[in-house]
Enzyme design. Structure first.
Site, PDB file in Angstrom:
ATOM      1  CB  SER A  66      -0.929   0.004   1.217  1.00  0.00           C
ATOM      2  OG  SER A  66      -0.190   0.144   2.423  1.00  0.00           O
ATOM      3  CB  CYS A 104      -0.789   9.594   0.255  1.00  0.00           C
ATOM      4  SG  CYS A 104       0.790   8.929   0.868  1.00  0.00           S
ATOM      5  CG  MET A 319      -0.983   4.891   6.325  1.00  0.00           C
ATOM      6  SD  MET A 319      -1.114   3.695   7.681  1.00  0.00           S
ATOM      7  CE  MET A 319      -2.857   3.831   8.076  1.00  0.00           C
ATOM      8  N   GLY A 320       0.937   9.115   7.004  1.00  0.00           N
ATOM      9  CA  GLY A 320       0.975  10.495   7.476  1.00  0.00           C
ATOM     10  C   GLY A 320      -0.388  11.005   7.881  1.00  0.00           C
TER      11      GLY A 320
END
Length: 399
Positions: A66, A104, A319-320
Site C-alpha cells: 500500500s 496520502c 501513514m501520514g
C-alpha cells in the site's frame, strides 16, 4: 500482426515520508486521462502494474504494498492563495480499481519539492537559501497543506541529516502543516470530527463482539480500537498480523462496520471498493519493545503505541494522514487514543509504530460543543528517485 508503440509520459518517481509513488503533471497526461474517469484509472493502473494476481508488480512501477502503489497528479492551482492542486490515487494491487477517497500524508511531503522543481511556485518567492512555504490544495479531501521546503543555492535541498523511522537513509527535513485537518465527512455526520457524535462508541461487529471505538474524521477517517480488546499488545510487527489470515479478516470486518457507522458507506458491500478509507488502528499504553529495524524502544520514550492497517495490511510504519488522526485524537481527553497516552490535554504526542517513533503536534479546542483542530504539524522528508518518462502500451487507454 503489428502492435502500436508504447506511450511515453513525462513522470517523476519520488519518495515522500515512508511512501513512494509516480508523480505526473496534469498537462503531461494523455488528453483522455486529464479528466477523471475510466481512461485515467486504466492509465494509472498500468503504470503501477495492476491488477497483478501475482502481487509483485513486476510489470510496473509499483512495489506491491500500500505504501508503494501510489500515483499523484499535480496542476497549477485554481484556488486563491494556493500554488498547486494535488490529486492522489491509491492503486489497488490485485484488483482493477483506483481509490480516490482520501489523501496520502506521506506523499504530501513530496508535493512541495515537486511543485518548486516543476515551476509551479513563483521564482520571486524562492530564496537563494532558506525555506519556501508551498501552499497545496489537497483535491481529494478539499483541504490545505502547507509544505515548508528547504532551499539551498536556489534549488530544492534534498540531502540532509534528518532521520525518519521507516526510511533507511537521512535526508533534508520538510515540515508539513495540515490546516484544519478535520475531514469534511460524508453522510449524516458530514463535517463533524466525530461523525457519530461520541468520542467513544460501542461498535457491534458480528462474529467478533462489541468493541469500544473512537471514530474520527481528521487527516483521514480512522477507527481506533484498544489493542487488548482484540488480543494484541500494540507492539506487533508486520509479520504477526500480515501472516495471519484470520487477523486480517477480523480487521477488515471491523473496518467495514466502522465505515458503515461513520456514514462513509451505505451498505457493507461498498467497503470492498473503498479500501483506502477509513483506516483501522489499534492503540495501547507504552511498553518496552523492539521495532522492525532491531532498535529497542523504551516505554519512557513514547506516549503510546499505535499500529494501523492500510489497504488490508499492517503498515510498516505509519501513514501520514493517520498520524494526523492520532495526534488529533490524543489531544482530546476521553478518546481511546488519549486514554492510551495517559489522558489529559496535550498539544503533541510521540507514538511508537512498527518502524520506530513519530512525533506529531495538534491542539484541539471545543467551539460551540464541537471539537476543532486548527492545524497538525509533523516533520518528514522527500527525495526524487528518478525522473524522465514512464512507458505504457498504447492500448492501455480505453477506445
Amino acid at each position: 500482426m503489428t502492435y502500436a508503440p508504447q506511450l511515453r509520459i513525462p513522470a517523476t518517481y519520488m519518495r515522500g515520508g515512508t511512501s513512494k509513488g509516480v508523480f505526473f503533471r496534469l498537462e503531461d497526461l494523455p488528453a483522455a486521462a486529464q479528466v477523471p474517469g475510466a481512461a485515467r484509472d486504466a492509465l494509472l493502473m498500468r503504470v503501477i502494474g495492476s491488477p497483478d494476481p501475482y502481487a509483485k508488480h513486476t510489470d510496473g512501477m509499483g512495489g506491491a504494498t500500500s505504501s508503494t502503489s501510489k500515483c499523484v497528479i499535480i496542476s497549477k492551482s485554481t484556488r486563491p492563495d494556493h500554488d498547486v492542486d494535488y490529486l492522489y490515487g491509491q492503486v489497488a494491487i490485485d484488483s482493477a480499481f483506483v481509490d480516490w477517497s482520501g489523501n496520502c500524508g506521506n506523499l504530501s511531503t513530496a508535493v512541495g519539492p515537486f511543485a518548486i522543481a516543476n515551476g509551479f511556485v513563483d521564482p520571486a518567492r524562492i530564496p537563494e537559501d532558506g525555506t519556501v512555504a508551498v501552499r497545496v490544495w489537497q483535491a481529494n479531501i478539499g483541504k490545505t497543506i502547507v509544505v515548508h521546503v528547504p532551499v539551498a543555492g536556489g534549488q530544492v535541498q534534498e540531502t540532509g541529516d534528518f532521520e525518519l523511522d521507516g526510511v533507511t537513509f537521512p535526508a533534508a527535513e520538510i515540515v508539513l502543516e495540515f490546516v484544519d485537518p478535520a475531514d469534511e465527512g460524508e453522510g449524516e455526520g458530514g463535517g463533524a470530527m466525530f461523525p457519530t457524535g461520541y468520542l467513544v462508541d460501542d461498535l457491534e461487529v458480528p462474529g467478533i463482539g462489541t468493541l469500544r471505538a473512537t471514530m474520527i474524521n481528521a487527516g483521514i477517517p480512522t477507527i481506533f480500537i484498544d489493542a487488548a480488546a482484540i488480543g494484541c499488545t500494540g507492539s506487533e510487527l508486520q509479520d504477526a498480523i500480515n501472516g495471519n489470515a484470520q487477523a486480517l479478516a477480523m480487521f477488515e470486518t471491523i473496518r467495514a462496520h466502522g465505515a458503515l457507522r461513520m456514514g462513509l458507506i451505505g451498505d457493507l458491500a461498498e467497503a470492498s471498493k473503498r479500501q483506502h478509507t477509513p483506516k483501522v488502528a489499534f492503540v495501547a499504553p507504552p511498553r518496552d519493545h523492539v521495532v522492525s529495524s532491531g532498535k529497542a524502544i523504551a516505554a519512557g520514550g513514547i506516549d503510546l503505541l499505535v499500529r494501523a492497517l492500510s489497504m488490508g495490511k499492517l503498515h510498516h510504519a505509519m501513514m501520514g494522514t493517520a498520524a494526523v488522526a492520532i495526534a488529533t485524537a490524543a489531544a482530546i481527553p476521553g478518546t481511546l487514543v488519549s486514554d492510551a497516552a495517559g489522558g489529559g490535554a496535550r498539544t503533541s504526542v510521540r507514538f511508537g509504530h512498527p518502524s520506530g517513533t513519530l512525533r506529531v503536534g495538534a491542539e484541539a479546542v471545543q467551539v460551540d460543543g464541537r471539537w476543532t483542530v486548527a492545524r497538525a504539524i509533523m516533520s518528514r522528508s522527500a527525495r526524487v528517485l528518478m525522473d524522465g518518462a514512464v512507458r505504457v502500451p498504447a492500448d492501455t487507454l480505453p477506445g
